[in-house]
Motif scaffolding. Sequence first.
Motif, PDB file in Angstrom:
ATOM      1  N   GLY A  18      -9.658  -1.084  -4.781  1.00  0.00           N
ATOM      2  CA  GLY A  18     -10.777  -0.146  -4.865  1.00  0.00           C
ATOM      3  C   GLY A  18     -10.739   0.775  -6.070  1.00  0.00           C
ATOM      4  N   HIS A  19     -10.866   2.071  -5.798  1.00  0.00           N
ATOM      5  CA  HIS A  19     -10.757   3.098  -6.825  1.00  0.00           C
ATOM      6  C   HIS A  19      -9.381   3.764  -6.737  1.00  0.00           C
ATOM      7  N   ILE A  20      -8.975   4.385  -7.829  1.00  0.00           N
ATOM      8  CA  ILE A  20      -7.694   5.086  -7.834  1.00  0.00           C
ATOM      9  C   ILE A  20      -7.715   6.163  -6.750  1.00  0.00           C
ATOM     10  N   ASP A  21      -6.669   6.176  -5.943  1.00  0.00           N
ATOM     11  CA  ASP A  21      -6.587   7.087  -4.806  1.00  0.00           C
ATOM     12  C   ASP A  21      -5.508   8.134  -5.078  1.00  0.00           C
ATOM     13  N   TYR A  22      -5.925   9.402  -5.094  1.00  0.00           N
ATOM     14  CA  TYR A  22      -4.990  10.478  -5.394  1.00  0.00           C
ATOM     15  C   TYR A  22      -4.431  11.140  -4.129  1.00  0.00           C
ATOM     16  N   ALA A  23      -4.800  10.616  -2.961  1.00  0.00           N
ATOM     17  CA  ALA A  23      -4.365  11.245  -1.714  1.00  0.00           C
ATOM     18  C   ALA A  23      -2.860  11.082  -1.518  1.00  0.00           C
ATOM     19  N   THR A  24      -2.293  12.017  -0.769  1.00  0.00           N
ATOM     20  CA  THR A  24      -0.868  11.977  -0.474  1.00  0.00           C
ATOM     21  C   THR A  24      -0.525  10.730   0.341  1.00  0.00           C
ATOM     22  N   ARG A  25       0.733  10.313   0.278  1.00  0.00           N
ATOM     23  CA  ARG A  25       1.123   9.035   0.864  1.00  0.00           C
ATOM     24  C   ARG A  25       1.476   9.106   2.347  1.00  0.00           C
ATOM     25  N   ILE A  26       1.704  10.292   2.855  1.00  0.00           N
ATOM     26  CA  ILE A  26       2.164  10.454   4.238  1.00  0.00           C
ATOM     27  C   ILE A  26       1.029  11.037   5.091  1.00  0.00           C
ATOM     28  N   ARG A  27       0.795  10.441   6.253  1.00  0.00           N
ATOM     29  CA  ARG A  27      -0.323  10.855   7.099  1.00  0.00           C
ATOM     30  C   ARG A  27      -0.244  12.337   7.458  1.00  0.00           C
ATOM     31  N   ASP A  28       0.920  12.809   7.865  1.00  0.00           N
ATOM     32  CA  ASP A  28       1.041  14.218   8.251  1.00  0.00           C
ATOM     33  C   ASP A  28       0.719  15.147   7.088  1.00  0.00           C
ATOM     34  N   ASP A  29       1.085  14.740   5.882  1.00  0.00           N
ATOM     35  CA  ASP A  29       0.775  15.553   4.702  1.00  0.00           C
ATOM     36  C   ASP A  29      -0.729  15.567   4.439  1.00  0.00           C
ATOM     37  N   ARG A  30      -1.378  14.444   4.702  1.00  0.00           N
ATOM     38  CA  ARG A  30      -2.836  14.371   4.518  1.00  0.00           C
ATOM     39  C   ARG A  30      -3.534  15.287   5.527  1.00  0.00           C
ATOM     40  N   GLU A  49       0.858  -1.184   0.000  1.00  0.00           N
ATOM     41  CA  GLU A  49       0.000   0.000   0.000  1.00  0.00           C
ATOM     42  C   GLU A  49       0.896   1.237   0.000  1.00  0.00           C
ATOM     43  N   PRO A  50       0.728   2.140  -0.993  1.00  0.00           N
ATOM     44  CA  PRO A  50       1.612   3.311  -1.067  1.00  0.00           C
ATOM     45  C   PRO A  50       1.491   4.268   0.109  1.00  0.00           C
ATOM     46  N   LYS A  51       0.305   4.360   0.718  1.00  0.00           N
ATOM     47  CA  LYS A  51       0.121   5.281   1.837  1.00  0.00           C
ATOM     48  C   LYS A  51       0.570   4.622   3.141  1.00  0.00           C
ATOM     49  N   ASP A  52       1.039   5.426   4.070  1.00  0.00           N
ATOM     50  CA  ASP A  52       1.458   4.861   5.357  1.00  0.00           C
ATOM     51  C   ASP A  52       0.310   4.861   6.368  1.00  0.00           C
ATOM     52  N   TYR A  53      -0.900   5.082   5.907  1.00  0.00           N
ATOM     53  CA  TYR A  53      -2.054   5.166   6.797  1.00  0.00           C
ATOM     54  C   TYR A  53      -3.312   4.605   6.135  1.00  0.00           C
ATOM     55  N   LEU A  54      -4.231   4.183   6.982  1.00  0.00           N
ATOM     56  CA  LEU A  54      -5.595   3.856   6.571  1.00  0.00           C
ATOM     57  C   LEU A  54      -6.441   5.101   6.754  1.00  0.00           C
ATOM     58  N   GLU A  55      -7.188   5.471   5.733  1.00  0.00           N
ATOM     59  CA  GLU A  55      -8.137   6.583   5.867  1.00  0.00           C
ATOM     60  C   GLU A  55      -9.541   6.012   5.910  1.00  0.00           C
TER      61      GLU A  55
END
Length: 360
Positions: A105-117, A37-43
């Motif tokens: 799922g669907h393509i996710d354009y969110a940033t990969r780092i939790r603090d950046d999100r 998973e590219p992101k370091d967090y679950l949203e």
Amino acid sequence: MAEPAKSSAVVVVVGGGVGGAFVAKSLQSHAQVVLIEPKDYLEIPYGELRSKVEPSFAERTLIKHTDYLTDVRIINSRATGITEKEVVTEDGGSVTYDYLVIATGHIDYATRIRDDRLEEFKKDNQKIESSRSILIVGGGPVGVELAAEIATDYPGKKVTLVHKGSRLLEFVGPKASKKALDWLVSKKVDVLLNETVEVTSLEASSGTYTISSGEKITADCHFVCVGKPIGSGWLNGSFLKESLDDKGRLQVDKNLRVRGSQIVFAAGDITDVPEIKQGYLAQAHAMVIAKNIKLLINGSAESKLATYTANSSAPALVSLGRKGGVAQLPCFSVSGWLPAFIKSRDLFIGKVRKEIGLKA
């Protein structure tokens, strides 16, 4: 009684949304689990729109994968391809598997780092606060819920919602759709149906947008809330390409295995299960898949595998701010305090956090 020994079987889960997260969580004490998973967090997706008007809310909705996956190897990269034995990642690596779960799922354009999100939500909130008028493009659940959140927390803002369809929330029945429209209109949201708008950088900078009828709309800022493509493009050249339907979804059997494979499963929005696509159903998929992988690891017969029945009459809940909502139930629709009590106050965030092993 001693805990059974952890299996040496490798389960690779691709996708760290709700479906993938719950599969990995459920299997981490039973097998060698790898989450790609590219992101370091679950949203938790239900909290995204509330977080735009209340950025501190995101502190509970963005969960580092390491907080709940204590015995999982996490690879923060994007899967770019698969063979019948391994998953290839964009950083040039590869992981072999005994069982594979696809939950992209669907393509996710969110940033990969939790603090950046978290910073993104603060910037969105600043954009809302500094604007007198706001344009929302898209009248699905995301657009409707965002319009409602803004109308509730910032009643002095002029909100315009443009939707290409003839009614809002087309995935629910006409009565529920009408209830949502009436609520927005009562909050002075200007809803324009059967209209489209192309948001260009020039229009955004000028604050003037032209809709398909030729009418011009002025707005200090805009949010595009249209559907995202299915996240299956990385499978097009793989051995699973024949398992994709014409919409790019993976065709699955009653055990949620991808058709044509005995060891590849799929969960959530990427599947062709004929039901509305909502997070709690992806979680239900995850529970069936985790159970079946445990059974297969233990050598159980195919006849013992759990089955999943599509919930074609699954309730759909759309929050309308903090104290309102609309619900599509099997035999009727309802708006007001009941859906608000069920979803709108906390948006199921506390429930999901508890189920994943964290404090609400």
